[in-house]
Scaffold this motif. Structure first.
Motif, PDB file in Angstrom:
ATOM      1  N   ILE A 347      32.569  -8.370 -77.031  1.00 15.58           N
ATOM      2  CA  ILE A 347      33.478  -9.561 -77.289  1.00 15.58           C
ATOM      3  C   ILE A 347      34.985  -8.813 -77.340  1.00 15.58           C
ATOM      4  CG2 ILE A 347      34.330 -11.205 -78.868  1.00 15.58           C
ATOM      5  CD1 ILE A 347      31.394 -11.583 -79.771  1.00 15.58           C
ATOM      6  N   ALA A 348      35.090  -7.971 -78.047  1.00 17.86           N
ATOM      7  CA  ALA A 348      36.407  -6.986 -78.182  1.00 17.86           C
ATOM      8  C   ALA A 348      36.871  -6.577 -76.796  1.00 17.86           C
ATOM      9  CB  ALA A 348      36.290  -5.852 -79.187  1.00 17.86           C
ATOM     10  N   GLY A 349      35.753  -6.329 -75.945  1.00 24.33           N
ATOM     11  CA  GLY A 349      36.287  -5.896 -74.658  1.00 24.33           C
ATOM     12  C   GLY A 349      36.702  -7.103 -73.746  1.00 24.33           C
ATOM     13  N   ASN A 350      36.284  -8.368 -74.050  1.00 22.79           N
ATOM     14  CA  ASN A 350      36.784  -9.354 -73.123  1.00 22.79           C
ATOM     15  C   ASN A 350      37.961  -9.861 -73.704  1.00 22.79           C
ATOM     16  OD1 ASN A 350      34.366  -9.694 -71.682  1.00 22.79           O
ATOM     17  ND2 ASN A 350      33.248 -10.884 -73.134  1.00 22.79           N
ATOM     18  N   ALA A 351      37.990  -9.605 -75.152  1.00 22.52           N
ATOM     19  CA  ALA A 351      39.382 -10.162 -75.731  1.00 22.52           C
ATOM     20  C   ALA A 351      40.646  -9.183 -75.147  1.00 22.52           C
ATOM     21  CB  ALA A 351      39.347 -10.080 -77.088  1.00 22.52           C
ATOM     22  N   LEU A 352      40.287  -7.781 -75.068  1.00 25.21           N
ATOM     23  CA  LEU A 352      41.292  -7.077 -74.609  1.00 25.21           C
ATOM     24  C   LEU A 352      41.559  -7.395 -73.029  1.00 25.21           C
ATOM     25  CD1 LEU A 352      42.773  -4.174 -74.946  1.00 25.21           C
ATOM     26  CD2 LEU A 352      40.743  -3.121 -74.042  1.00 25.21           C
ATOM     27  N   LYS A 353      40.799  -7.560 -72.225  1.00 28.44           N
ATOM     28  CA  LYS A 353      41.031  -7.931 -70.942  1.00 28.44           C
ATOM     29  C   LYS A 353      41.784  -9.230 -70.947  1.00 28.44           C
ATOM     30  CE  LYS A 353      36.751  -6.107 -69.078  1.00 28.44           C
ATOM     31  NZ  LYS A 353      35.201  -6.427 -68.537  1.00 28.44           N
ATOM     32  N   THR A 354      41.645 -10.171 -71.688  1.00 28.34           N
ATOM     33  CA  THR A 354      42.589 -11.222 -71.535  1.00 28.34           C
ATOM     34  C   THR A 354      44.044 -11.199 -72.273  1.00 28.34           C
ATOM     35  OG1 THR A 354      40.500 -12.823 -72.079  1.00 28.34           O
ATOM     36  CG2 THR A 354      42.774 -13.596 -72.348  1.00 28.34           C
ATOM     37  N   ASN A 355      43.914 -10.254 -73.135  1.00 23.91           N
ATOM     38  CA  ASN A 355      45.326  -9.835 -73.697  1.00 23.91           C
ATOM     39  C   ASN A 355      46.103  -9.094 -72.791  1.00 23.91           C
ATOM     40  OD1 ASN A 355      47.168  -7.765 -75.643  1.00 23.91           O
ATOM     41  ND2 ASN A 355      46.622  -9.701 -76.717  1.00 23.91           N
ATOM     42  N   ILE A 356      45.441  -8.012 -72.036  1.00 28.97           N
ATOM     43  CA  ILE A 356      46.329  -7.198 -71.241  1.00 28.97           C
ATOM     44  C   ILE A 356      46.717  -7.762 -69.766  1.00 28.97           C
ATOM     45  CG2 ILE A 356      45.202  -5.062 -71.976  1.00 28.97           C
ATOM     46  CD1 ILE A 356      43.447  -4.589 -69.903  1.00 28.97           C
ATOM     47  N   THR A 357      45.791  -8.912 -69.546  1.00 30.28           N
ATOM     48  CA  THR A 357      46.117  -9.682 -68.311  1.00 30.28           C
ATOM     49  C   THR A 357      47.532 -10.515 -68.602  1.00 30.28           C
ATOM     50  OG1 THR A 357      43.915 -10.139 -67.717  1.00 30.28           O
ATOM     51  CG2 THR A 357      45.551 -11.563 -66.662  1.00 30.28           C
ATOM     52  N   THR A 358      47.761 -10.705 -69.853  1.00 29.83           N
ATOM     53  CA  THR A 358      49.120 -11.305 -69.956  1.00 29.83           C
ATOM     54  C   THR A 358      50.097 -10.231 -70.440  1.00 29.83           C
ATOM     55  OG1 THR A 358      47.790 -13.247 -71.123  1.00 29.83           O
ATOM     56  CG2 THR A 358      50.152 -13.064 -71.796  1.00 29.83           C
ATOM     57  N   LEU A 359      49.697  -9.340 -71.035  1.00 29.41           N
ATOM     58  CA  LEU A 359      50.689  -8.225 -71.233  1.00 29.41           C
ATOM     59  C   LEU A 359      51.127  -7.422 -70.054  1.00 29.41           C
ATOM     60  CD1 LEU A 359      52.156  -6.721 -73.586  1.00 29.41           C
ATOM     61  CD2 LEU A 359      50.362  -4.906 -73.784  1.00 29.41           C
ATOM     62  N   GLY A 360      50.144  -7.283 -69.139  1.00 31.41           N
ATOM     63  CA  GLY A 360      50.556  -6.275 -68.020  1.00 31.41           C
ATOM     64  C   GLY A 360      51.503  -6.702 -67.071  1.00 31.41           C
ATOM     65  N   PRO A 361      51.748  -7.944 -66.627  1.00 30.65           N
ATOM     66  CA  PRO A 361      53.059  -8.223 -66.071  1.00 30.65           C
ATOM     67  C   PRO A 361      54.457  -8.108 -66.585  1.00 30.65           C
ATOM     68  CG  PRO A 361      51.363 -10.060 -65.744  1.00 30.65           C
ATOM     69  CD  PRO A 361      50.922  -9.100 -66.814  1.00 30.65           C
ATOM     70  N   LEU A 362      54.357  -7.964 -68.024  1.00 25.93           N
ATOM     71  CA  LEU A 362      55.565  -7.954 -68.790  1.00 25.93           C
ATOM     72  C   LEU A 362      55.982  -6.409 -68.856  1.00 25.93           C
ATOM     73  CD1 LEU A 362      54.539 -10.408 -71.986  1.00 25.93           C
ATOM     74  CD2 LEU A 362      56.174 -10.734 -70.067  1.00 25.93           C
ATOM     75  N   VAL A 363      54.749  -5.485 -68.841  1.00 30.47           N
ATOM     76  CA  VAL A 363      55.225  -4.026 -69.284  1.00 30.47           C
ATOM     77  C   VAL A 363      54.815  -3.180 -68.098  1.00 30.47           C
ATOM     78  CG1 VAL A 363      54.991  -4.226 -71.727  1.00 30.47           C
ATOM     79  CG2 VAL A 363      52.856  -3.618 -70.186  1.00 30.47           C
ATOM     80  N   LEU A 364      54.020  -3.645 -66.847  1.00 31.81           N
ATOM     81  CA  LEU A 364      53.619  -2.566 -66.111  1.00 31.81           C
ATOM     82  C   LEU A 364      54.626  -2.501 -64.716  1.00 31.81           C
ATOM     83  CD1 LEU A 364      49.870  -3.560 -65.608  1.00 31.81           C
ATOM     84  CD2 LEU A 364      50.668  -1.404 -66.350  1.00 31.81           C
ATOM     85  N   PRO A 365      54.880  -1.253 -64.391  1.00 34.30           N
ATOM     86  CA  PRO A 365      55.569  -1.284 -63.107  1.00 34.30           C
ATOM     87  C   PRO A 365      55.192  -2.324 -61.771  1.00 34.30           C
ATOM     88  CG  PRO A 365      54.966   0.890 -63.570  1.00 34.30           C
ATOM     89  CD  PRO A 365      54.123  -0.318 -64.553  1.00 34.30           C
ATOM     90  N   ILE A 366      56.041  -2.620 -61.095  1.00 35.44           N
ATOM     91  CA  ILE A 366      55.524  -3.561 -59.951  1.00 35.44           C
ATOM     92  C   ILE A 366      54.719  -3.042 -59.233  1.00 35.44           C
ATOM     93  CG2 ILE A 366      56.309  -4.554 -57.889  1.00 35.44           C
ATOM     94  CD1 ILE A 366      57.644  -5.742 -60.290  1.00 35.44           C
ATOM     95  N   ARG A 367      54.304  -1.736 -58.895  1.00 36.32           N
ATOM     96  CA  ARG A 367      53.628  -1.127 -57.917  1.00 36.32           C
ATOM     97  C   ARG A 367      52.067  -1.218 -58.691  1.00 36.32           C
ATOM     98  NH1 ARG A 367      50.929   3.738 -59.031  1.00 36.32           N
ATOM     99  NH2 ARG A 367      49.959   4.923 -57.343  1.00 36.32           N
TER     100      ARG A 367
END
Length: 504
Positions: A347-367
């Motif tokens: 469950i923690a893994g699924n929650a993490l995936k959902t969280n980083i899906t939202t966080l990723g576009p905010l912090v990750l480089p375009i590449r």
């Protein structure tokens, strides 16, 4: 002729990939819309300025003379336009989010007399008649594999035989932790308690009346119009939730300070039964707490350590399985405790995936975002067996503060995020030295990185925490200078002996 049925696995995989692509596009569109609405006025002003400058660059001397004569004839229009521009800039300046700075923070370090070695823990447990031999053996194995060292702390009541889980003892533990952290914070920052305008306290399992926040107001004689909040039952991720609440309050109340106190109370929440899923918290949780000073004074930028960049919160509570994976209940003998489900890591893994899906576009480089999206397309069009691309969050963050909930939690995130041992060192060493201090653990971890001299100006810190409900929350900070450890850092007298080799 024999007709062939379509491959259901391939169809299912294709459908799943389509859903993932659709969800990614929807999130990207929502983030783009949010950015557009947030900066709409600024973008309009920039566009208008760019058009004006472009047109002006094409004018010659005679055009300027004609323009000057026209402006003289339309003075009212010019004045009105100028006023409109001034009002626009003023509205933008007043409505934009104010930066929130982390001036400093403090972590509570209990006195050495409260240290509990693993052998002492087991000796005391054997003297408690509530535990049978199977439960004692289970606790011994958990301790051996937990990643906790020999210098963690338990509250005064747990050093008694038998333990004394009274409300008086629980209040004493709360006072020692909260007041100890706050005393260190006020000493390090020079802030007077009367200057505090907002106070947020989070403690999941102990919520007395008057509240913990009222205890702090009474102790430090805080001002009468202070905004106080008390968060309970929100688990180990409540520290990030409390930080998010304080950040929002600092947008409403200008030129003030906010203090966030994060802790957990062990005294009244020691499980004295034999249900194995409820015995695990006994072996992992230890005494700890933190106090964080936030400010929205612009002048505090030059003495603050960090600026908050993003807070992303994910709640999986709509799922019954996730809701009950960390659950306070009574066993068959009526003994209260917190039960941890065997599905917790999944469950923690699924929650993490959902969280980083939202966080990723905010912090990750375009590449990284493009590679992730292209891989999804290739899996859909060419081959569904192509390995999914995992974005490299090491390109976005310099320091990782993963909640020290246990060895399994740290191992899982190290694997899922493809991190190196250096990236999880702070989490492992915090677990070893202080145990699971619940919502405050991410601050002990940041203090570790500071004590090692690793936090440099411009570095980004990612704090990740999990909690009952089930929740996964992230906070992103940017260092405003080369950060030195606070004068009351819990690591000052032992940092040179870390990292230690972990043997399980």
């Amino acid at each position: 002729m024999v007709s062939k049925e379509p491959n259901s696995t391939t169809a299912s995989c294709g459908t799943t990939t389509s859903i993932v692509i659709r969800d990614h596009l929807q999130r990207s569109m929502k983030l783009g819309y949010h950015y557009l609405m947030t900066h709409f006025l600024f973008l309009c002003l920039v566009t208008l300025t760019a058009i004006t400058l472009t047109q002006a660059s094409q004018l010659n001397y005679e055009d300027f003379e004609n323009l000057y004569l026209k402006l003289q004839c339309n003075l009212a229009t010019v004045v009105a336009f100028s006023c409109l521009v001034v009002v626009g800039f003023t509205v933008y300046y007043m409505s934009r989010p104010r930066p929130v700075y982390l001036v400093d923070y403090a972590c509570y370090r209990p006195p050495d007399r409260l240290q509990v070695k693993n052998q002492k823990f087991m000796d005391h447990s054997r003297l408690i008649p509530d535990f049978n031999e199977s439960s004692l053996e289970f606790q011994r194995k958990i301790l051996e594999r937990s990643g906790l060292g020999e210098q963690t702390y338990l509250p005064e009541a747990m050093h008694q035989i038998p333990p004394i889980p009274s409300i008086t003892a629980a209040r004493e533990e709360a006072e020692q932790v909260m007041f100890g952290a706050l005393d260190n914070l006020f000493s390090a920052t020079g802030i007077k308690p009367k200057e505090i305008g907002i106070l947020v306290v989070n403690c999941s399992l102990f919520n007395p009346t008057p509240s913990l926040s009222a205890m702090i107001v009474n102790k430090y004689k805080l001002r009468g119009n202070i905004k106080t909040f008390n968060l309970g039952g929100m688990g180990c991720s409540a520290g990030v939730i409390a930080m998010d609440l304080a950040k929002d309050m600092l947008q409403l109340h200008r030129n003030t300070y906010a203090v966030v106190v994060s802790t957990e109370n062990i005294t009244q929440n020691w499980y004295l039964g034999n249900k194995k899923s409820m015995l695990i918290p006994n072996c992992l949780f230890r005494v700890g707490g933190s106090a964080v000073l936030l400010s929205n004074w612009r002048s505090d930028k030059y003495r603050s350590k960090y600026r908050i960049i993003h807070v992303v919160r994910t709640h999986m509570g709509s799922s019954d399985v996730a809701f009950k994976c960390v659950y306070q209940e009574q066993d068959e003998r009526g003994k209260p405790g917190v039960s941890l489900s065997k599905d917790l890591m999944k469950i923690a893994g699924n929650a993490l995936k959902t969280n980083i899906t939202t966080l990723g576009p905010l912090v990750l480089p375009i590449r990284e975002q493009l590679l992730f999206f292209i891989t999804l397309i290739l899996r859909k069009i060419i081959n569904p067996n192509i390995k999914p691309y995992i974005p490299d969050f090491k390109l976005a963050f310099d320091h990782f503060c993963i909640h020290a909930g246990g060895r399994a939690v740290i191992d899982e995130l190290e694997k899922n995020l493809s991190l190196e041992p250096i990236h999880v060192e702070a989490s492992r060493m915090t677990l070893h030295r202080f145990g699971n201090t619940s919502s405050s653990s991410i601050w002990y971890e940041l203090a570790y990185s500071e004590a090692k001299g690793r936090v440099r100006k411009g570095d980004k810190v990612w704090q990740i925490a999990f909690g009952s409900g089930f929740k996964c929350n992230s906070a992103v900070w940017q260092a405003l200078r080369n950060v030195k450890p606070s004068c009351n850092s819990p690591w000052l007298d032992c940092i040179d002996s870390y990292p230690v080799e972990m043997v399980y």
